[in-house]
Design a protein around this motif. Structure first.
Motif, PDB file in Angstrom:
ATOM      1  N   MET A 148       5.667   5.019   1.479  1.00 35.13           N
ATOM      2  CA  MET A 148       5.440   3.982   2.483  1.00 35.13           C
ATOM      3  C   MET A 148       5.216   4.609   3.854  1.00 35.13           C
ATOM      4  N   SER A 208       7.818  -2.920   7.673  1.00 35.30           N
ATOM      5  CA  SER A 208       7.634  -1.745   6.824  1.00 35.30           C
ATOM      6  C   SER A 208       8.071  -0.481   7.541  1.00 35.30           C
ATOM      7  N   ARG A 243       2.312  -0.212  -0.335  1.00 37.41           N
ATOM      8  CA  ARG A 243       3.563  -0.661   0.279  1.00 37.41           C
ATOM      9  C   ARG A 243       4.349  -1.574  -0.653  1.00 37.41           C
TER      10      ARG A 243
END
Length: 578
Positions: A438, A354, A96
């Protein structure tokens, strides 16, 4: 606990061939009362013991049902999933963070080509105005310049929107990186030890409760075995009631015989009736001694099972401190969960950011790709217009040289647009790739609401522990009380030898005094009366069977077994099981 109130005593043996019927009746009545008192008390004790066993079975069946369900298993599985998720967190963070660096770096790097692209568009707009001036009103060039400016307006609009979306993404990247850094600091402090401990403690508690469930099933099996034997003993206690009734019937026969004997007894009739009563007393004594011995053996059989039950319950009895099994594993699990909570909170925050950044970046990348296509088409259109301008200006001689020079500039600027758009497209590809990486990490990981899952799982195992504690608490005390009840019952009926001695001596005295006479064609009237009175008291087939042996005539020998049935029904209703 029930204590015996009747000592193991009875009437003294009575001798003499003729004896004293009043003393015999009193002796037998005393034994009947003592047997009845002791067996009633024994029945109450066994009923109490049976009730204890029923409570134990019901309580532990609830434990088994609670621990055999899927709730605890699912809760522990959720904790394992959370522990695995946290253990994998460092590698997830590497992916990430790399994606965020790529997105942030590409977003920053795009500012330069976007600015140069915008400046080139402004130069092209100036070129469009120059075409109008150089054409000096020549047909077609003014419209051409207006069309080019319109296309440039489209490109500028798309680029402004492009820049705004890109700015939104890069601003989010900064927040995501801050969350990831905070999460990294927290995870470096507790990973991998805390997640491993959470998984280990959850497994330990599950094994502890599973062990409790196995023990509960063993205790239930032992309790059911005890329950079955106690039920058998309760059924065997009927011999006390049977013996009491039969002795009362013998006493009633003696009373009837005494009434018949006054004032001038018929020795033959008296001897025959005494022989009958002696036979009834002897048969009653034999039945009592046999069944009492079986009852005593049954109670002895209960003892080892009750002792085993006490031993099993003692394995999980409360300690002196008041704690119960399962407390220590539960406390350790709660400590592990508390340690995980802070990390779990930061993890959820980072996950949320995220998710948001990844999704927004993918959407933005798709939109940027569409805008680039529009810009690239505008670039081709401008190049085409430049070529057309150059071609149309050549036949114009000196007047067309200015237009040709402008057309050349437009071509050069359009080539710059093409180069800038290629650079922008490449950087957008990097952003898209990072966003996809991601997204792949997020979707490829078991995702749960960590705080909620921990709360639900902890509550579930707490409930399971509570059921175990409530089910096992106090079992040792109840099992010991059960053993006391059984011991008390055994003591209450332990006087069967003394009772048998009194019954045997009294029966012998009756037999010595009695002498059955041979069958007669016609029995003395008073004998028929007293035999009928005695027969009317019977409530059991065995009494009638003994009576038949002393019938005086063939007609009496065929006496139907319904004699005295009314008295029998009433007696049995009044003196049922204890």
């Amino acid at each position: 606990m029930i204590h015996a109130t009747i000592e193991c005593t009875g009437a003294s043996p009575i001798g003499g061939k003729h004896g004293d019927m009043a003393r015999w009746a009193e002796a037998l009545a005393t034994v009947a009362r003592d047997i009845d008192s002791r067996f009633v008390e024994a029945g109450e004790a066994l009923a109490g013991a049976y009730g204890i066993v029923e409570r134990i079975v019901a309580s532990l069946e609830a434990v088994s049902q609670a621990l055999e369900g899927e709730a605890v298993t699912r809760a522990v599985a959720d904790m394992h999933a959370i522990a695995d998720r946290l253990t994998q967190l460092p590698s997830t963070q590497v992916t990430r963070q790399a994606a965020l660096v790529t997105i942030g770096g590409s977003g920053t790097a795009l500012r330069n080509p976007l600015a140069r692209f915008d400046r080139t568009l402004r130069f092209l707009r100036i070129c469009g105005l120059n075409i109008k001036v150089a054409a000096a009103g020549a047909d077609g060039f003014g419209g051409f310049a207006d069309m080019m400016i319109d296309r440039l307006d489209v490109a500028e609009t798309e680029m402004r929107s492009f820049a705004m979306q890109l700015e939104t993404v890069t601003r989010g990247v900064a927040a995501a990186q801050a969350a990831e850094q905070s999460l990294a600091r927290e995870s470096a402090r507790v990973i991998p030890e805390v997640p491993r401990r959470l998984s280990r403690d959850a497994l330990a508690l599950q094994e502890e409760q599973a062990s409790a469930g196995i023990l509960a099933n063993r205790i239930v099996d032992a309790a059911r075995e005890v329950r079955g034997k106690i039920a058998t003993a309760i059924g065997a206690l009927q011999i006390g009631d049977i013996t009491r009734q039969r002795l009362e019937h013998v006493v009633a026969g003696l009373v009837a015989l005494q009434a018949l004997a006054a004032p001038a007894p018929d020795e033959t009739v008296q001897a025959h009736v005494l022989a009958l009563l002696a036979a009834q007393a002897t048969d009653t004594t034999a039945d009592f001694e046999r069944e009492a011995a079986l009852l005593t053996q049954t109670l002895r059989d209960v003892g080892p099972h009750a002792t085993a039950l006490i031993a099993l319950t003692g394995d999980r009895s409360p300690s002196a401190s008041g704690s119960t099994p399962g407390d220590a594993p539960l406390e350790l699990l709660e400590q592990s969960i508390d340690e995980v909570r802070a990390l779990a909170g930061r993890l959820q925050e980072a996950d949320a950011i995220s998710d948001r950044i990844g999704s927004a970046t993918l959407v933005t990348a798709e939109a940027l790709a569409q805008r680039l296509l529009v810009i690239q088409r505008v670039t081709l259109d401008v190049q085409q217009m430049a070529w057309n301008t150059d071609l149309r200006s050549r036949p114009m001689g000196d007047a067309g040289r200015g237009l040709g020079a402008v057309a050349l500039e437009i071509r050069n600027f359009s080539l710059e647009l093409e180069r800038f758009s290629a650079d922008i497209a490449a950087m957008c590809g990097q952003i898209t790739g990072a966003a996809q990486a991601m997204h792949a990490v997020q979707t490829g990981t078991t995702r749960v609401d960590v705080s909620h899952a921990l709360d639900v799982s902890l509550q579930c195992v707490r409930d399971g522990g509570r059921i175990v504690r409530e089910g096992l608490f106090g079992l040792e005390v109840e099992a010991s009380e059960l053993n006391d009840f059984v011991d008390q019952t055994a003591r209450n009926i332990a006087c069967d030898t003394a009772f048998g001695s009194v019954l045997a001596s009294t029966s012998a005295a009756l037999a010595d005094a009695g002498s059955p006479i041979a069958a007669l064609d016609e029995a003395p009237p008073e004998l028929s009366v007293v035999l009928a009175q005695i027969a009317a008291t019977y409530s059991m087939a065995r009494e009638r069977d003994v009576h038949q042996r002393f019938a005086m005539t063939p007609a009496e020998a065929m006496m139907p077994p319904t004699i005295g049935l009314a008295a029998s029904d009433d007696d049995e209703d009044d003196d049922g099981l204890f």
